[in-house]
Write a protein that holds these residues in place. Structure first.
Motif, PDB file in Angstrom:
ATOM      1  N   ILE A  33       0.863  -1.186   0.000  1.00 34.48           N
ATOM      2  CA  ILE A  33       0.000   0.000   0.000  1.00 34.48           C
ATOM      3  C   ILE A  33       0.897   1.232   0.000  1.00 34.48           C
ATOM      4  N   PRO A  34       0.779   2.091  -1.015  1.00 31.94           N
ATOM      5  CA  PRO A  34       1.585   3.321  -1.036  1.00 31.94           C
ATOM      6  C   PRO A  34       1.156   4.278   0.071  1.00 31.94           C
ATOM      7  N   ALA A  35       2.131   4.801   0.776  1.00 32.27           N
ATOM      8  CA  ALA A  35       1.867   5.742   1.862  1.00 32.27           C
ATOM      9  C   ALA A  35       2.964   6.792   1.903  1.00 32.27           C
ATOM     10  N   LEU A  51      -6.984   0.595  -2.337  1.00 31.17           N
ATOM     11  CA  LEU A  51      -8.185  -0.170  -2.662  1.00 31.17           C
ATOM     12  C   LEU A  51      -7.958  -1.072  -3.868  1.00 31.17           C
ATOM     13  N   GLU A  52      -7.164  -0.621  -4.812  1.00 34.20           N
ATOM     14  CA  GLU A  52      -6.816  -1.456  -5.971  1.00 34.20           C
ATOM     15  C   GLU A  52      -6.016  -2.679  -5.524  1.00 34.20           C
ATOM     16  N   TRP A  53      -5.103  -2.484  -4.578  1.00 35.50           N
ATOM     17  CA  TRP A  53      -4.343  -3.605  -4.032  1.00 35.50           C
ATOM     18  C   TRP A  53      -5.291  -4.622  -3.382  1.00 35.50           C
ATOM     19  N   ILE A  54      -6.254  -4.131  -2.605  1.00 34.41           N
ATOM     20  CA  ILE A  54      -7.215  -5.034  -1.963  1.00 34.41           C
ATOM     21  C   ILE A  54      -8.001  -5.802  -3.023  1.00 34.41           C
ATOM     22  N   ARG A  55      -8.426  -5.127  -4.081  1.00 28.17           N
ATOM     23  CA  ARG A  55      -9.168  -5.804  -5.159  1.00 28.17           C
ATOM     24  C   ARG A  55      -8.351  -6.910  -5.813  1.00 28.17           C
TER      25      ARG A  55
END
Length: 70
Positions: A33-35, A51-55
């Motif tokens: 996750i980018p932060a 959210l794309e990573w979660i998808r």
């Protein structure tokens, strides 16, 4: 979700994503996750990218070992 913010604090990210704090920090550490760190205690999550990573995570119920080879 209507009107998602482009960035969110850890607390808000956990509300939006359903992830816990520990899982969030682990995902950030792995680079999933980018932060961005604003200060010693303030981290912002890139909400659309997170959210794309979660998808992209595997769906429950499948045999993950067999699915990995496909």
């Amino acid at each position: 979700m209507p009107d998602l913010p482009p960035f969110a604090t850890i607390r808000r990210w956990c509300q939006l994503s359903g992830m816990g704090r520990d899982a969030t920090f682990a995902a950030i550490k792995r680079g999933d996750i980018p932060a961005r760190k604003l200060s010693a205690r303030k981290v912002l999550i890139d909400v659309p990218a997170g959210l794309e990573w979660i998808r992209g995570l595997p769906r429950p119920g499948g045999n993950i070992v067999e699915d990995a080879g496909k």
